[in-house]
Design an enzyme around this catalytic site. Structure first.
Site, PDB file in Angstrom:
ATOM      1  N   ASP A  74       0.860  -1.176   0.000  1.00  0.00           N
ATOM      2  CA  ASP A  74       0.000   0.000   0.000  1.00  0.00           C
ATOM      3  C   ASP A  74       0.902   1.232   0.000  1.00  0.00           C
ATOM      4  OD1 ASP A  74      -2.315   1.651   0.382  1.00  0.00           O
ATOM      5  OD2 ASP A  74      -1.856   1.699   2.530  1.00  0.00           O
ATOM      6  N   ASP A 103      -0.217   5.213   0.962  1.00  0.00           N
ATOM      7  CA  ASP A 103      -0.476   6.147   2.063  1.00  0.00           C
ATOM      8  C   ASP A 103      -0.601   5.409   3.392  1.00  0.00           C
ATOM      9  OD1 ASP A 103      -1.198   8.995   0.787  1.00  0.00           O
ATOM     10  OD2 ASP A 103      -1.984   7.417  -0.505  1.00  0.00           O
TER      11      ASP A 103
END
Length: 253
Positions: free
Chosen positions: A18, A20
């Site tokens: 991922d 953020d």
């Protein structure tokens, strides 16, 4: 959540990350994130040692990810998998609902509350309230009400955001990558920080894949391992690269 020891193996594993809250710290506005100075070099090294079995899997559109990670052009899934770039560089865009009417329904709420931000994506819409945390319930209720009139979306609550996204998730994105070279036949390792990443953890750890989910930060999760914050993620990845460069056994996660 069960803790267990697991070695990261560049030859056997496919690494999914991922963005953020995982590789970069969250910011008050999505455009304000700061990319760590060595992140791009680190991702280049990971891509090299894994023979290309590295992909970013994010809620952001591919265009934004490419902007922050330039000049890299990694395999990526954006908007939770609604758009994806394969290892060969091909762009795959899945059918998604039109967000125009949903945006129109939410604009009065955003206009009346300047601390809110409406982020428009391809087939998705995120209502951020990081600058107005007291409006969390108001935002959730507003989005829920708007979605009663719009088909094709799933409501998802994340960190200071409530999002309407297509019926596609990060687990679907991982599954698609794992059908393709160089990911095919490898054990998936997925690192993420938010509720949007739970579908990825579930896919990685399901069935006979023998994969691993790593949750970043606090909060309930089905991931089998946990790291404290993005700094800990970057250190784990640096250690793995260093071990691979020195041809040592990969560092335990």
């Amino acid at each position: 959540m069960t803790e267990q020891t697991r070695h990261y193996d560049f030859a056997a594993d496919a690494l999914f990350l991922d963005f953020d809250g995982t590789l970069v710290e969250l910011a008050p506005q999505p455009e304000d994130i700061v990319v760590p100075p060595d992140l791009i070099t680190l991702l280049q090294q990971l891509h090299h040692y894994s023979d290309g079995a590295l992909a970013i899997v994010s809620g952001r559109p591919l265009e934004q990810l490419d902007f922050f990670l330039a000049p890299l052009r990694l395999p990526m899934a954006g908007v939770h998998g609604a758009e994806r770039r394969t290892a060969e560089g091909n762009i795959i865009e899945l059918p998604v609902p039109d967000v125009h009417h949903l945006r129109e329904r939410l604009l009065p709420l955003v206009t009346a509350n300047p601390g809110l931000q409406l982020e428009i994506k391809r087939g998705a819409l995120a209502l951020h309230y990081r600058n107005a945390p007291h409006l969390e319930q108001h935002c959730t209720e507003g989005m829920s009400e708007a979605l009663q009139h719009e088909a094709g979306f799933t409501l998802l609550r994340g960190k200071m955001v409530v999002e309407a996204k297509p019926h596609i998730n990060k687990g679907d994105a991982l599954a698609a990558f794992l059908k393709e070279a160089p990911f095919r036949g490898r054990r998936p390792v997925f690192i993420g920080d938010d509720v949007t990443d739970e579908a990825g953890f579930a896919l990685a750890q399901s069935g006979d894949r023998s994969g691993l989910g790593i949750k970043v930060g606090a909060g309930a999760s089905q991931a089998l391992q946990r790291l404290a914050d993005p700094a800990a993620v970057l250190q784990l990845l640096r250690d793995a690269v260093q071990a691979a460069a020195s041809q040592q056994v990969p560092l335990t996660g």
